[in-house]
Design a protein around this motif. Structure first.
Motif, mmCIF file in Angstrom:
data_model
loop_
_atom_site.group_PDB
_atom_site.id
_atom_site.type_symbol
_atom_site.label_atom_id
_atom_site.label_comp_id
_atom_site.label_asym_id
_atom_site.label_seq_id
_atom_site.Cartn_x
_atom_site.Cartn_y
_atom_site.Cartn_z
ATOM 1 N N ARG A 108 0.841 -1.189 0.000
ATOM 2 C CA ARG A 108 0.000 0.000 0.000
ATOM 3 C C ARG A 108 0.879 1.242 0.000
ATOM 4 N N ILE A 109 0.452 2.223 -0.751
ATOM 5 C CA ILE A 109 1.022 3.565 -0.689
ATOM 6 C C ILE A 109 -0.036 4.481 -0.109
ATOM 7 N N ALA A 110 0.333 5.279 0.882
ATOM 8 C CA ALA A 110 -0.595 6.245 1.477
ATOM 9 C C ALA A 110 0.139 7.563 1.668
ATOM 10 N N PHE A 111 -0.510 8.664 1.341
ATOM 11 C CA PHE A 111 0.118 9.952 1.578
ATOM 12 C C PHE A 111 -0.929 11.044 1.706
ATOM 13 N N ASP A 112 -0.507 12.139 2.311
ATOM 14 C CA ASP A 112 -1.355 13.321 2.355
ATOM 15 C C ASP A 112 -0.501 14.552 2.127
ATOM 16 N N PHE A 113 -1.124 15.569 1.584
ATOM 17 C CA PHE A 113 -0.441 16.792 1.191
ATOM 18 C C PHE A 113 -1.224 17.998 1.686
ATOM 19 N N SER A 114 -0.511 19.045 2.092
ATOM 20 C CA SER A 114 -1.171 20.294 2.454
ATOM 21 C C SER A 114 -0.209 21.441 2.207
ATOM 22 N N GLY A 115 -0.757 22.658 2.117
ATOM 23 C CA GLY A 115 0.098 23.831 1.953
ATOM 24 C C GLY A 115 -0.370 24.735 0.838
ATOM 25 N N THR A 116 0.365 25.827 0.648
ATOM 26 C CA THR A 116 0.078 26.789 -0.411
ATOM 27 C C THR A 116 1.401 27.248 -1.019
#
Length: 282
Positions: free
Chosen positions: A62-70
């Motif tokens: 499994r690959i899992a990721f999250d992203f945030s920012g501007t």
């Protein structure tokens, strides 16, 4: 017997590419993709192809990721790839790669922490930062496993810059993109040469239920294949090749990770588009 190189290849992983894809939809004005999309995604991994010798009997992961920012505050990416490999002979092998990165919105600084485990045994932690400034192409300060510093010549892109370059090329109907990339992998001082092939844009239905959402249904996507080479061996076969469909907003689906001896398919099983902070017009 499963060769050590097969395991090491998995620890290269697609972390940098997914990190870049998540924040590649930057704010380039001319011919720019839509605004940045923050999201979380999960991909299930399976064995798509085994080598002639039948090195692997099965793979799951499994690959899992999250992203945030501007683009004003920079971008944060958390990534994990866990893979179980069952060789044709011998015991099950387990690899676990985790990374946390920050890339400045102006593309001048990059910070990273990478942890990996093999068969539940921790390997060395890797962490540091890289900066680009006038007179120095790329300055790297490694903090883990031990303090080290190096200045590398030549232009190199961080992951977000790389994906922005690919998206701009796709929008301009260009088919090939070549670039040198730095993502903090290997010993923290490694540069990779890349060659990207961009296919014709597509709009319409997709197989994965997770990607069957209204905001993607009418958005262009391009089949993309990126080959990664050691900078000292461009005439040699690529270290690995990552293929996927890339949407204008940076979301990636239909992954294929080709490590030479074998390849893995990554099916998107979860996708959550997240609210993006307002107030940044870059």
């Amino acid at each position: 017997m499963l060769r050590k190189g097969v395991i090491c290849a998995l620890l290269l992983g697609p972390a940098a590419l997914l990190a870049g894809s998540a924040h590649s939809a930057g704010s380039d004005r001319a011919g720019s993709p839509p605004p940045l999309t923050a999201y979380r995604a999960v991909y299930n991994l399976s064995l798509a192809r085994s080598g002639e010798g039948g090195t692997l009997a099965s793979v799951r992961g499994r690959i899992a990721f999250d992203f945030s920012g501007t683009a004003c505050d920079g971008y944060v990416e958390n990534f994990q790839q866990v893979t179980e490999l069952q060789p044709a002979e011998g015991p099950l092998r387990l690899s676990d790669l985790r990374s946390r990165t920050f890339e400045g919105g102006d593309g001048k600084d990059f910070r990273f922490e990478i942890e990996s485990r093999l068969d539940n045994e921790p390997m060395e932690k890797l962490g540091g930062k890289a900066n680009k400034s006038a007179g120095v192409a790329l300055a790297i300060d490694l903090a883990k496993p031990a303090p080290r510093r190096a200045e590398l010549p030549g232009e190199a892109l961080f992951p977000a810059e790389h994906l922005r370059k690919i998206l701009r090329a796709a929008l301009a109907q260009e088919k090939i993109v070549e670039a040198r990339v730095y993502d903090g992998s290997d010993d923290g001082f490694r540069l990779l040469d890349t060659t990207t092939i961009i296919g014709k844009p597509v709009i319409g239905a997709v197989a994965e239920k997770a990607a069957q959402i209204e905001s993607l249904s009418k958005m262009r996507r391009w089949p993309v294949s990126i080959s990664y080479f050691d900078v000292k061996g461009k005439d040699a076969p690529p270290l690995y090749v990552m293929s996927f469909d890339l949407y204008e907003n940076g979301v990636s689906r239909a992954l294929n990770l080709d490590y030479g001896d074998f390849s893995l398919a990554g099916e998107m099983t979860e996708l959550s588009l997240l609210p993006t902070p307002a107030g940044c017009d870059r």
